[in-house]
Design a protein around this motif. Structure first.
Motif, PDB file in Angstrom:
ATOM      1  N   THR A 170       0.840  -1.196   0.000  1.00 31.91           N
ATOM      2  CA  THR A 170       0.000   0.000   0.000  1.00 31.91           C
ATOM      3  C   THR A 170       0.877   1.248   0.000  1.00 31.91           C
ATOM      4  O   THR A 170       1.845   1.337   0.739  1.00 31.91           O
ATOM      5  N   ILE A 177      -6.955   0.975  -5.926  1.00 32.73           N
ATOM      6  CA  ILE A 177      -7.398  -0.377  -5.633  1.00 32.73           C
ATOM      7  C   ILE A 177      -8.660  -0.739  -6.411  1.00 32.73           C
ATOM      8  O   ILE A 177      -8.848  -1.877  -6.828  1.00 32.73           O
ATOM      9  N   MET A 180      -7.967  -2.239  -9.839  1.00 33.46           N
ATOM     10  CA  MET A 180      -7.158  -3.456  -9.902  1.00 33.46           C
ATOM     11  C   MET A 180      -8.005  -4.632 -10.390  1.00 33.46           C
ATOM     12  O   MET A 180      -9.018  -4.979  -9.793  1.00 33.46           O
ATOM     13  N   ILE A 189      -0.395  -9.006   1.492  1.00 37.87           N
ATOM     14  CA  ILE A 189      -0.770  -7.595   1.408  1.00 37.87           C
ATOM     15  C   ILE A 189      -0.026  -6.881   2.526  1.00 37.87           C
ATOM     16  O   ILE A 189      -0.234  -7.190   3.701  1.00 37.87           O
ATOM     17  N   ILE A 210      -0.614  -0.453  -4.465  1.00 39.09           N
ATOM     18  CA  ILE A 210      -1.998   0.002  -4.586  1.00 39.09           C
ATOM     19  C   ILE A 210      -2.246   1.169  -3.632  1.00 39.09           C
ATOM     20  O   ILE A 210      -1.527   1.373  -2.665  1.00 39.09           O
ATOM     21  N   SER A 211      -3.293   1.920  -3.926  1.00 38.38           N
ATOM     22  CA  SER A 211      -3.691   3.032  -3.065  1.00 38.38           C
ATOM     23  C   SER A 211      -5.205   3.107  -2.991  1.00 38.38           C
ATOM     24  O   SER A 211      -5.912   2.484  -3.786  1.00 38.38           O
ATOM     25  N   ILE A 212      -5.695   3.867  -2.033  1.00 37.67           N
ATOM     26  CA  ILE A 212      -7.131   4.134  -1.920  1.00 37.67           C
ATOM     27  C   ILE A 212      -7.366   5.555  -2.420  1.00 37.67           C
ATOM     28  O   ILE A 212      -6.915   6.520  -1.788  1.00 37.67           O
ATOM     29  N   ILE A 233      -9.268  -2.105   1.763  1.00 40.38           N
ATOM     30  CA  ILE A 233      -8.488  -2.910   0.812  1.00 40.38           C
ATOM     31  C   ILE A 233      -8.873  -4.386   0.864  1.00 40.38           C
ATOM     32  O   ILE A 233      -9.035  -5.035  -0.176  1.00 40.38           O
ATOM     33  N   GLN A 236     -12.113  -4.993  -0.978  1.00 43.63           N
ATOM     34  CA  GLN A 236     -11.951  -5.059  -2.427  1.00 43.63           C
ATOM     35  C   GLN A 236     -11.283  -6.349  -2.880  1.00 43.63           C
ATOM     36  O   GLN A 236     -11.722  -6.985  -3.831  1.00 43.63           O
ATOM     37  N   LEU A 237     -10.222  -6.739  -2.189  1.00 42.35           N
ATOM     38  CA  LEU A 237      -9.448  -7.905  -2.629  1.00 42.35           C
ATOM     39  C   LEU A 237     -10.183  -9.218  -2.398  1.00 42.35           C
ATOM     40  O   LEU A 237     -10.093 -10.135  -3.211  1.00 42.35           O
TER      41      LEU A 237
END
Length: 241
Positions: A170, A177, A180, A189, A210-212, A233, A236-237
């Motif tokens: 991150t 994110i 992705m 992660i 990744i970023s928010i 995160i 999402q993942l």
């Protein structure tokens, strides 16, 4: 009967060194205590003002005044237990893992442990300088989840290189994110320190950053709380996996 020696012993467990020497830690609150009792942690002593018998061998009934003396909370709950420390289990590298680099806030770690359990993450790897997961504040804020999530303390860089892990890190400069497309069922992660982010040595070995994204274009707030970031995160993942 709980004497001055007992009170001193319990209060000393606020310090990591003493927890390691005495090989035990404190759990407060009926819900958390019951969850630890259902786990593979070994109960040493249980102090309570509640007259309901939970453990005939190790339960000690106390009054409210004594409870206040041994509690780490401003408003103590009716149950305080001592459990034996246990070694972490082997890390399951066939599933997603969360790694924490130099996380220092006990409340953040406790919330992250609970959040990880919610999203089905069974293993958390912490850097050696991260806050101890058996700190009373961490145990309290995890709300029992620490009794089921496997937490290991390792030299992260050495571990990642030895295992040749796929590392998703991150960073404020990472790809959003939400864009992705890659599906992750294994890998790590990696989240960094609350104020400094990931260390340079870990950033250098990441496979992907990744970023928010921030919809709010205002200068403030400058950043998200770490535990909140972990939740977003993972949401999402795990939805993609």
């Amino acid at each position: 009967m709980v004497g001055k020696k007992d009170i001193k012993f319990i209060k000393s467990l606020n310090i990591k060194k003493n927890r390691l020497i005495k090989n035990c830690f404190v759990v407060e609150g009926k819900k958390s205590v019951l969850e630890f009792l259902r786990s593979d942690y070994r109960l040493l002593k249980l102090y309570t003002v509640d007259k309901v018998l939970i453990n005939s061998e190790k339960q000690i009934f106390i009054d409210k005044n004594t409870l206040k003396k041994i509690s780490f909370l401003k408003n103590p709950e009716d149950y305080i237990a001592l459990f034996e420390l246990k070694k972490p289990k082997q890390i399951n590298e066939k599933k997603l893992i969360v790694a924490l680099d130099s996380v220092g806030d006990p409340g953040n770690l406790g919330t992250i442990i609970r959040t990880c359990e919610w999203f089905g993450i069974n293993d958390i790897i912490c850097s050696l300088d991260s806050v101890d997961c058996y700190s009373p504040k961490v145990v309290q804020s995890s709300m029992g989840s620490i009794s089921r999530v496997n937490i290991s303390y390792l030299d992260l860089e050495k571990y990642f290189k030895a295992k040749n892990c796929y590392l998703l890190g991150t960073s404020v400069n990472g790809s959003p994110i939400f864009k992705m497309k890659q599906k992750l069922k294994t890998g790590v992660i990696v989240f960094g320190n609350e104020s400094k982010g990931l260390s340079k040595k870990l950033k250098n070995i990441l496979n992907y950053e990744i970023s928010i994204p921030k919809p709010n274009k205002s200068t403030y707030p400058e950043s998200l709380n770490l535990a909140s970031s972990v939740g977003i995160i993972l949401s999402q993942l795990t939805k993609k996996s």
